[in-house]
Design a protein around this motif. Sequence first.
Motif, short mmCIF file in Angstrom:
data_model
loop_
_atom_site.label_atom_id
_atom_site.label_comp_id
_atom_site.label_asym_id
_atom_site.label_seq_id
_atom_site.Cartn_x
_atom_site.Cartn_y
_atom_site.Cartn_z
N SER A 1057 0.82 -1.20 0.00
CA SER A 1057 0.00 0.00 0.00
C SER A 1057 0.86 1.25 0.00
O SER A 1057 0.40 2.33 -0.34
CB SER A 1057 -0.95 0.00 1.20
OG SER A 1057 -0.21 0.06 2.40
N HIS A 1061 0.53 3.65 -6.30
CA HIS A 1061 -0.92 3.63 -6.49
C HIS A 1061 -1.36 2.27 -7.06
O HIS A 1061 -0.64 1.62 -7.82
CB HIS A 1061 -1.33 4.73 -7.45
CG HIS A 1061 -1.36 6.09 -6.83
ND1 HIS A 1061 -2.26 6.46 -5.86
CD2 HIS A 1061 -0.57 7.19 -7.03
CE1 HIS A 1061 -2.06 7.71 -5.51
NE2 HIS A 1061 -1.03 8.18 -6.20
N ASP A 1083 -7.40 5.02 -8.02
CA ASP A 1083 -7.68 4.23 -6.81
C ASP A 1083 -8.38 5.07 -5.74
O ASP A 1083 -8.53 4.64 -4.60
CB ASP A 1083 -6.40 3.59 -6.26
CG ASP A 1083 -5.36 4.62 -5.80
OD1 ASP A 1083 -5.70 5.83 -5.70
OD2 ASP A 1083 -4.22 4.22 -5.56
N LYS A 1084 -8.77 6.32 -6.14
CA LYS A 1084 -9.56 7.24 -5.30
C LYS A 1084 -8.75 7.88 -4.19
O LYS A 1084 -9.32 8.43 -3.23
CB LYS A 1084 -10.78 6.53 -4.70
CG LYS A 1084 -11.66 5.83 -5.72
CD LYS A 1084 -12.80 5.08 -5.05
CE LYS A 1084 -13.60 4.27 -6.06
NZ LYS A 1084 -14.70 3.51 -5.41
N THR A 1085 -7.43 7.81 -4.28
CA THR A 1085 -6.59 8.39 -3.22
C THR A 1085 -5.72 9.51 -3.77
O THR A 1085 -5.47 9.62 -4.97
CB THR A 1085 -5.66 7.32 -2.61
OG1 THR A 1085 -4.68 6.93 -3.58
CG2 THR A 1085 -6.43 6.10 -2.14
N SER A 1087 -1.84 10.95 -2.80
CA SER A 1087 -0.66 10.53 -2.06
C SER A 1087 0.43 11.58 -2.14
O SER A 1087 0.52 12.35 -3.11
CB SER A 1087 -0.12 9.20 -2.60
OG SER A 1087 -1.03 8.15 -2.35
N GLU A 1099 0.29 8.37 4.80
CA GLU A 1099 -0.62 7.36 4.30
C GLU A 1099 -1.50 8.00 3.21
O GLU A 1099 -1.74 9.21 3.24
CB GLU A 1099 -1.50 6.82 5.43
CG GLU A 1099 -0.78 5.91 6.40
CD GLU A 1099 -0.36 4.61 5.75
OE1 GLU A 1099 -1.16 4.05 4.95
OE2 GLU A 1099 0.79 4.16 6.00
N PRO A 1100 -1.99 7.24 2.26
CA PRO A 1100 -2.83 7.83 1.21
C PRO A 1100 -4.01 8.59 1.79
O PRO A 1100 -4.59 8.19 2.80
CB PRO A 1100 -3.29 6.60 0.42
CG PRO A 1100 -2.24 5.57 0.67
CD PRO A 1100 -1.78 5.79 2.08
N ARG A 1102 -7.65 9.48 1.83
CA ARG A 1102 -8.84 8.81 1.33
C ARG A 1102 -10.08 9.60 1.69
O ARG A 1102 -10.15 10.19 2.76
CB ARG A 1102 -8.94 7.39 1.90
CG ARG A 1102 -7.73 6.52 1.62
CD ARG A 1102 -7.88 5.13 2.20
NE ARG A 1102 -6.65 4.36 2.08
CZ ARG A 1102 -6.30 3.69 0.99
NH1 ARG A 1102 -7.09 3.70 -0.08
NH2 ARG A 1102 -5.16 3.01 0.96
#
Length: 1479
Positions: A1057, A1061, A1083-1085, A1087, A1099-1100, A1102
Amino acid sequence: MAAAADVCPPLKTVLKGVVAVMEHADTVIDVQEDFSKLALRIKGFQMVFDEYAHEDVPPVIRTRLEKLSKELEPIGTMIQWKMKRSIVKRTIKALKDVEDIQDAFDKLATLMEAFQLECSLNIERNVQNIVSQELLEKLNAVLGAGINSQTGGVCMEGTRVGILNDVRIWSRTPDVARIFWLDGMAGTGKSAIARSICQDLLKDRLLGASFFCSRGARDDVALIIPTLAASLAHLSAPYRLALLDLLQEMPDAAYSTVELQVKNLLEKPLRNAFGDKPPTLVFVVDALDECADPTATKNMVAALVSRSSHMPVKFFLTSRPERHIQMHFSSKCSHLHRILRLHDIEQHIVQSDINLYCHQRLQEIREAWQNADPPYEFPQQWPSGADIETLTNRAGTLFIYAFTALNHINKANPRSRLQELISVDSAPQRPLTKPLDDMYTLILKNALNADECTEMEILQAKKLLAIILVLRESITVSALAHLMGLSTQHLRGILDGLRAVVYVPQQNDASFEDYLTSHERAPEAFRIDLFHGHEALAAGCIHIMDSDALHFNVSGCRSSYLPNTHQTFATIPASLVYSCLHWVHHLIRIPNPSSLLPLIYSLLQKKILFWIEVLSASANARLAMGLLHRVLTAENMTSRLPPEIIAFFRDAKDFIMLGYNAIEFSAPHIYLSVLPSLSPSSMIAESFWPQFQNLLKYNVAGIRRSRGPLLQMSGHTGTVFAVAFSPNGTRVVSGSGDDTVRIWDARSGDLIMQPLEGHRGEVISVVFSPNGTRIVSGSLDNTVRIWNAITGELVIDPHRGHRKGVSSVSFSPDGTRIISGSLDHTLRLWHAETGDPLLDAFEGHTDMVRSVLFSPDGRQVVSCSDDRTIRLWDVLRGEEVMKPLRGHTGIVYSVAFSPDGTRIASGSGDSTIKLWDARTGAPIIDPLVGHTDSVLSVAFSPDGTRIVSSSTDKTVRLWDAATGRPVKQPFEGHGDLVWSVGFSPDGRTVVSGSGDKTIRLWRANVMDALPSTYAAPSDTVLHDGTALQGSRLAVLDDNEHPAPSTNVKPRNTPSVSHQGHEGRVRCVAFTPDGTQVVSGSEDKTVSLWNAQTGVPVLEPLRGHRGLVKCLAVSPDGSYIASGSADKTIRLWNARTGQQVANPLSGHDNWVHSLVFSPDGTQLVSGSSDRTIRIWDARTGMPVMKPLKGHAKTIWSVAFSPDGIQIVSGSADATLQLWNATTGDRLMEPLKGHSDRVFSIAFSPDGARIISGSADATIRLWDARTGDAAMEPLRGHTDTVTSVIFSPDGEVIASGSADTTVWLWNATTGVPVMKPLEGHSDKVSSVAFSPDGTRLVSGSYDNTIRVWDVTPGDSWLVSQGGQGSTIWSTIATSMRLSAAPRSTHLLNSNGTEPAQSSSTSQIVSEELLDPSQFRLESGWIKGPRDEIIMWIPKDYWRGVLMPRTKVLIGRYRAMLDVSRFAHGDRWTECYTPSMTSSNP
């Protein structure tokens, strides 16, 4: 005498007049004496008249007397005129009269003497003729042998034009060879040509004589020369006299040997008659092979060839290629003869003639039968072009077949007989085959005569016939002998008796094969089982491949730096090439090949790479995968292949699919590039890695490699928009952007026939008719076309009616109707046979129709459109049966009925698939979600349990039709969007067509992808702190331990993770201090990454419910804004990652672009809802009403550096400038791009605007006037997705869907360095670091790259670690004293340009500049265009390419080149004596 001249009244008149004049002139001095002399001259004629005074005058004498009478009439008239004058006048003029009469009498005497002489000569001639006739009769000439006695026809006008013209020129040119031999196999039309030539020579009086041999009638060779001599004697008097002189000396000359006949009856009298004059006359002798005595025929031909140069005539001879005739026409004597072999003429030329012949004869048959009483009725299109083409194809190159077939049609019921003949499954009946059968039987009786051949010789001949009939291509006698294990001399001896029907190296006609293999046609003694031929050839192929002939570097490549097209290959033996190409074809046609399978397995385990090398070097690499596929799927194999062979062949197919581009392009790189790319678990890797120690080595992490397709078909030069299986599943049809339709063999991947050409626009849709005999295609040329699926011919004229392009076509279930959908928003229904429209256009859609399809019962049609609706229509009325089905939020690209007609599936630009109740129109289950981009095609499986879909995301997916859940892993491998998919009739295979110009077949009943791979161990420290070891490629199964033969060891890896991505990277940016990179992904994040190491900072982030499409970093670096497909904008704390306030909502569709104002107080956004919104960055509230003006999606927005202006770029191909304070438009839209504008940016000084477009160009605009600032920048080969100025405004960076990043001089528009390559998919976003030394790029390959863009080679130091070491090591190894400089270039698709040079130059020793290494179409190319290595596309995203400073992603493909042998040392990669298990 006058009294006796009653037989000639004019003479009597003349004589009486003369006497009267004499009575008045007898006093004139000297007259009496003169008249007395004249009287004596004619006195002798009285005896002639007395002879016929009392009997009938013979015709010949009467003819002569009539001639004399005409000559005497003027004399008699003159005398009578003188006698009518008065006596006084006559007396006065007596002297003058006497002189006139004297002259007349003198003429009379002369005429009478001539008459007497002619009579005497006639008597002599009659006597001579009697003698001559007796002599000529001794020649014993054959009656009816000449052209005037032949009943056969000549060549139809317009056929055989080239041949007849060649012979015509030869016959009229003096200084040419005296003999013209027309050599043709049985049934090729030699006699018709000979008859045509005779008629042509007759017209110009150049035919000396002709002789048409016929077995059983005119087959005595000893009569040919005498007959020719007798015929010429009647034509030429000089030759006749010379011949008679010889016959008087040698009255029995005709009974001599044929050699003496040529000398005595032709050579001697011809030379005596004409001397050394150039030849003008031509002798024609047809069908010499029909003569009964081969020895005498051989001797006659030998005599003619040897003596022809001494004879003032020419000889036109025809025969089959019989050994006893052919042997005299060798190349050593080419000055004595000319040869034309009918079976060497290109087949399409012969078939064109046969086609014309069939067409005209069928028209004649039609006319004759229509004029009969009662008249016979024909369809309007009889015969159709397709019928004629099929008949032509049946005839092959045999005119005798066409002639016999047309006679058969003409005898009775022409319509039904023609239909029987062209029927796919029809077998020729005896009335049609008898002439052919009789001819073949006679030939074989002579060749396989038990009285002259031993039983072994007959068996060998039959075996040879079986082999020749199943040969796959032209082959030399020596190569065939090698395959059969015979000496060349032995094989030639067997062939000699079969040359009339067997011609090596050309292929033989199908009619002969039919004859030999048919129980009804061939006598049992001659009958042949073809599988014996296949068995012998399969064994021969295996034997040759297993011998030393097949070995490493069999092609003799000296350098690995050059592609195949520039290599000087060694000559590969023809028998080896044949074996490598065709062993599969023969193997799969043996009823039980079990005994050969162990040999094949053993052979390929040792030599499969060498086999692939032969295919590559012989330009046949495209066949490799199909050959292995045929073995795995052939009927005679399915139950006999052991599991280990199946596994090996599948592994070999994966090897070929993986490295196809490299295999096709360069034979050495089969070993250097493809072999190292394998997984350690590969059977090929296990077999060959120990033998190849000196290769590059991969260390791979995170790359998942799915199992490849069953088969790939390549050949189209444009996007493949449509594919479909035939109803029996054996063929695939495709339609392409190259304007063609192609038909493929679904079992081998081979193209079945030439492309179907006719459309003048891209072919968007194709489908087979329900019975498989027709193909319908729809094109952007506004037409629908129907093709014969067997011949490829157009069946009827194109259907015209749509005002714009045709996007979709479909047959009704009964094949009688066709429905088409168009860009003109309508559907049209057509009659499938006539092409007539059946109803008015179906109207209702408000945008282009994308897809149409009949319901299984044929009563309804479903359609979908860019208007986002699905509609159902009543076929009989052309009206909608219910309200449009609505639910998709994007274009609906494809629809499909379930096999039972109860459900409809639809695929849309909103990335979903929906299922609908076909009766009510209600949705059935939740949308099928999984594709990450537009769904372009959907189809149900034949049993209705599964749905297959394809997408712009380049994948093919299968779904459970009941639950909507995915069925295992998607099919991956296409290099571009997948436009079309479909199931095979048995539901076991899926076909797909793609923008990468290929068609692929996938196993639909085995959904598992190849075992996923994960990181290999490594001792090398990466930027993220993990370790990689320089080992062989480590691609392991999810639950698999390392292969025992390698030193790969499992390791614990950091949480994936944090490595990158999971989805496509849509946007990237540097933070203002340049220390971090921010990215947004599908991936909807969001970063954040350390810009120096690539290590995650947080952390990503979200929160978005849809993919992250865009982002922006505030000028002070405190905040990050992200826009999403969920229609919201979110603000994040850049230091903590926490979301700030609530999402900004207001847009009705995707948010595509975000940018902070220069002071950071505002945020501007652009959306698919066609609006621009300005937000307060602190409160999240709108600052003003949305800005509206663009007609389509707004893809990009930007603030001017002073914050006063906003610029926007749209899908409507324009840019617009807005006042950032008031929202007013500042000027008219900026127009210049021809397609969507995806990216825009202001220059740092605000004076210019840059834009990137789907038209693949970059444009610069004056921000004050809106005028173009310079010519468009061109270089990208696909959509320009992202553009940006460097901080100093001197450089422009651009990212493109062509996977490259370019840097341009902002003043001149010239590229400042070679394109940055390394991404394996679309580059979606680029951004400069604040100091301008680095550039970050995000890509659809899920990775982020930070590039060093400083000029020079400083990047080698800044890149550090393994990346710079790779290229420095290779550069050092290439510092050779004589390195080949390849001057060829690759096009973007990996092909070579037409003007590419094949020369190599030698350069002096120098250190190469590693910065010049680049990735081009998968190839790492050196500074001098050397092809150094090929990298699989799925590894591109993991390779540290030159100038790559940081690679952020879940993928690594690290290279160890420490033992990499390449260039002119490439063969050192092969180390068969070494046994190390881990090279």
